[in-house]
Design an enzyme around this catalytic site. Sequence first.
Site, mmCIF file in Angstrom:
data_model
loop_
_atom_site.group_PDB
_atom_site.id
_atom_site.type_symbol
_atom_site.label_atom_id
_atom_site.label_comp_id
_atom_site.label_asym_id
_atom_site.label_seq_id
_atom_site.Cartn_x
_atom_site.Cartn_y
_atom_site.Cartn_z
ATOM 1 C CE LYS A 113 -4.238 -2.037 1.604
ATOM 2 N NZ LYS A 113 -3.798 -3.447 1.732
HETATM 3 C C1 LIG Z 1 -4.388 -4.522 1.117
HETATM 4 C C2 LIG Z 1 -3.624 -5.792 0.986
HETATM 5 C C3 LIG Z 1 -4.012 -6.809 0.083
HETATM 6 C C4 LIG Z 1 -5.262 -6.722 -0.760
HETATM 7 O O1 LIG Z 1 -5.164 -5.739 -1.748
HETATM 8 P P1 LIG Z 1 -6.494 -5.205 -2.510
HETATM 9 O O2 LIG Z 1 -6.029 -4.052 -3.304
HETATM 10 O O3 LIG Z 1 -7.450 -4.805 -1.395
HETATM 11 O O4 LIG Z 1 -7.018 -6.320 -3.322
HETATM 12 C C5 LIG Z 1 -3.202 -7.948 -0.009
HETATM 13 N N1 LIG Z 1 -2.110 -8.087 0.746
HETATM 14 C C6 LIG Z 1 -1.696 -7.148 1.635
HETATM 15 C C7 LIG Z 1 -0.482 -7.390 2.462
HETATM 16 C C8 LIG Z 1 -2.437 -5.957 1.787
HETATM 17 O O5 LIG Z 1 -2.046 -5.031 2.671
#
Ligand SMILES: *Cc1c(COP(=O)(O)O)cnc(C)c1O
Length: 471
Positions: A113
């Site tokens: 993120k």
């Molecule tokens: C947020 C997240 C996901 C999922 O991603 P999306 O964009 O919501 O599909 C997967 N793995 C980790 C470690 C995350 O922080």
Amino acid sequence: MNYLSTRGHPDRKRFCEILLEGLAPDGGLYLPEQYPQVDTATLAKWRALPYAELAFEILSLYIDDIPAADLKAICAKTYTADVFGTDEIVPLRELEDGVYLEALSNGPTLAFKDMAMQLLGNLFEYELARRGSELNILGATSGDTGSAAEYAMRGKKGVRVFMTSPDGRMSPFQQAQMFSLQDANIHNIAITGVFDDCQDIVKAVSNDLAFKRKYRIGTVNSINWARLLAQVVYYFAGYFQATASNDKPVSFTVPSGNFGNVCAGHVARMMGLPIRTLVVATNENDVLDEFFRTGVYRVRVAADTHETSSPSMDISKASNFERFVFDLVGRDAARLRQLFVDDLGLNGSFDLSADPAFAQAAGRFGFRSGRSTHADRLATIRDTDKRFATLVDPHTADGLKAAREQLEPGVPMVVLETALPIKFAATLVEALGEEPARPKKFEGIEALPKRVVKLPADAEAVKAYIAENCD
Ligand SMILES: *Cc1c(COP(=O)(O)O)cnc(C)c1O
């Protein structure tokens, strides 16, 4: 470039207008009117670019209301080796023949993120300064999103963050990451309750329109178009690292929750990047896997949403999924409204199994899916450690498991590494009997002084706290 709402609202908007907004006024999600097309000559030119310049080239196709020099400076300031650990920013390594890991989690909070949130922080600061305005970001987190938002917004002018989290329910490492921030514009609010209480509070505050306007309340959730756009860049960067020329197809596997990450892959593919398959990997919360297998999208209720060892994928519905379905039904907003407003509203599900469009999900759009259980993830973590001396976190393990089921001879498979193992140490200990090594900058963070207030699960109490801390 103009942006439209998936639900057919007649207004068209520019990038900076939707940057600070959440949903469109009709409850839809914003998408560009069309996907810019990238030809082979452009791909050839981009192949040699450093990450920040590649980001600038891609973002420029979607952002025409920030002067080019400014946008270039924002990209250069965001994607540095200092922040992301390497010059490649998203280095690719081959794990076994034809299977690669693309590292997206070497940013400040060790999860993917950061890739988008760090850009968002700089875009917000720029746009708010240009408008002479301020924004108070209110959020709810059980882990990754909250810390990524705080590390992106810390010290940014014009922005304050009020982040609620369920008291005592995050891992000690996650708590320490967030609560050790001493920046005056970052406010941690531990709510005596569970994550759903935090989300309810955010909803209640946002629904108080007078309060929302007076205190300029905004969000940074995963439906934000700028976040999605930032993620498109690493599909290109991964593609270039996995191939020597631009005529080779590459597949990606994406550990998925809210469908934000893999939706960015869909956008890259629509732009003409030679992506063969996009594998959506889910955990026991398999609403997306079910759709791609059966054509039925069935939102889960809270009691049906499992707490798993890959908690960032524990979702009951996938908030970005509407973007893909809009393309799937040929951008027919009336049909989209029928599915997402009428059918979901009435039945909590819709069924495309008999619709010719559904065959296109796998056909024209290249989607496949898979799922993992807790036992699968533990087995994958052990196997990856044993055979390749590589530690993966449970989310990435989920991706690896689904990827192996979709391999095709001669097509490189890139698995997106969405977090580092240290963030989910308890599961690593369960799988391997020992804690993963910790990056130096995080040594001893649990012992640092904490900046957090504890409030009851009461929207009025949170409003009062925001009001007090807004002058
Ligand atoms: C947020 C997240 C996901 C999922 O991603 P999306 O964009 O919501 O599909 C997967 N793995 C980790 C470690 C995350 O922080």
